[in-house]
Scaffold this motif. Structure first.
Motif, PDB file in Angstrom:
ATOM      1  N   UNK A   1       0.604  -1.184   0.436  1.00 44.42           N
ATOM      2  CA  UNK A   1      -0.147   0.104   0.052  1.00 44.42           C
ATOM      3  C   UNK A   1       0.839   1.306  -0.056  1.00 44.42           C
ATOM      4  N   UNK A   2       1.723   0.978   0.477  1.00 45.95           N
ATOM      5  CA  UNK A   2       3.270   2.167   0.612  1.00 45.95           C
ATOM      6  C   UNK A   2       3.907   2.927  -0.374  1.00 45.95           C
ATOM      7  N   UNK A   3       3.995   1.863  -1.159  1.00 40.99           N
ATOM      8  CA  UNK A   3       4.966   2.017  -2.424  1.00 40.99           C
ATOM      9  C   UNK A   3       3.543   2.104  -3.836  1.00 40.99           C
ATOM     10  N   UNK A   4       2.229   1.288  -3.368  1.00 38.40           N
ATOM     11  CA  UNK A   4       1.282   1.850  -5.002  1.00 38.40           C
ATOM     12  C   UNK A   4       2.384   0.401  -5.630  1.00 38.40           C
ATOM     13  N   UNK A   5       0.975   0.238  -6.611  1.00 35.93           N
ATOM     14  CA  UNK A   5       1.014  -1.049  -7.386  1.00 35.93           C
ATOM     15  C   UNK A   5       0.864  -0.334  -9.166  1.00 35.93           C
TER      16      UNK A   5
END
Length: 206
Positions: free
Chosen positions: A121-125
């Motif tokens: 969630x923190x780094x994104x996808x």
């Protein structure tokens, strides 16, 4: 399939234990093992450095390690989060610094799984899609305008070559090839040629 937007690290504290999840994009098992080895060197004094990774366009390569935690309480739940989130070409290392309070099997499973989920969630996808690569050929007279029109369209221009004649390389979903060919004919009055050259994998916003 999906992959992480960028490498990164996220930390959580659970009952005085620190859980640091580091994520990295990797292309093969050698890169995954190198990342794991580097994290273990950096955190040589940690209680555990548990790992999981998924590789391949179809996620066919999957590995995990509990690194001394009770069997099935660390690497497997980490791997399950990667699977559930549809991730590939991604390696996760969760470093635990024990805080003196035992979590039990259920607590460990939740802690390691949540560490990976929170880090994602923190780094994104990004979504990973396979697209056709199409070469469009045209004379110089219409080449410049054609390049501009294609760049203004929703199709992705990957490269342009102005040597013998203009070649514009475009990537698009296979299902949209007929629509692209119609657009090309409309833009050039049928004076451009197109040829499917192969396919490529691109990362796009979900």
């Amino acid at each position: 399939m999906r992959t992480i937007r960028r490498d990164g690290e996220h930390e959580q504290e659970i009952k005085r234990s620190r859980f640091l999840c580091a994520l990295a994009r990797v292309a093969d098992e050698e890169a995954a093992r190198e990342f794991i080895a580097r994290r273990r060197r950096e955190h040589w004094n940690a209680t555990h450095n548990c790992t999981a990774y998924i590789l391949g366009e179809d996620g066919g390569v999957q590995r995990s390690s509990d690194d001394g935690e009770p069997a099935g309480t660390a690497g497997v739940p980490m791997l399950e989060v990667l699977r559930h989130r549809g991730m590939t070409d991604t390696v996760a290392v969760v470093t635990r610094y024990y805080g003196g309070v035992k979590l039990g099997a259920g607590g460990l499973i939740r802690a390691y799984g949540n560490a990976v989920s929170a880090a994602i969630d923190a780094v994104g996808v990004l979504e990973r899609r396979r697209l056709l690569v199409v070469d469009v050929f045209a004379d110089y007279v219409i080449g410049g305008r054609l390049e501009s029109d294609l760049r203004d369209s929703r199709f992705h221009v990957r490269d342009v070559d102005y040597r013998d004649r203009v070649r514009v390389e475009v990537a698009l979903p296979e299902a949209e090839l007929p629509e692209f060919e119609v657009l090309l004919a409309e833009l050039t009055g049928g004076k451009a040629e197109s040829e499917v050259r192969g396919s490529t994998v691109v990362d796009v916003e979900p």
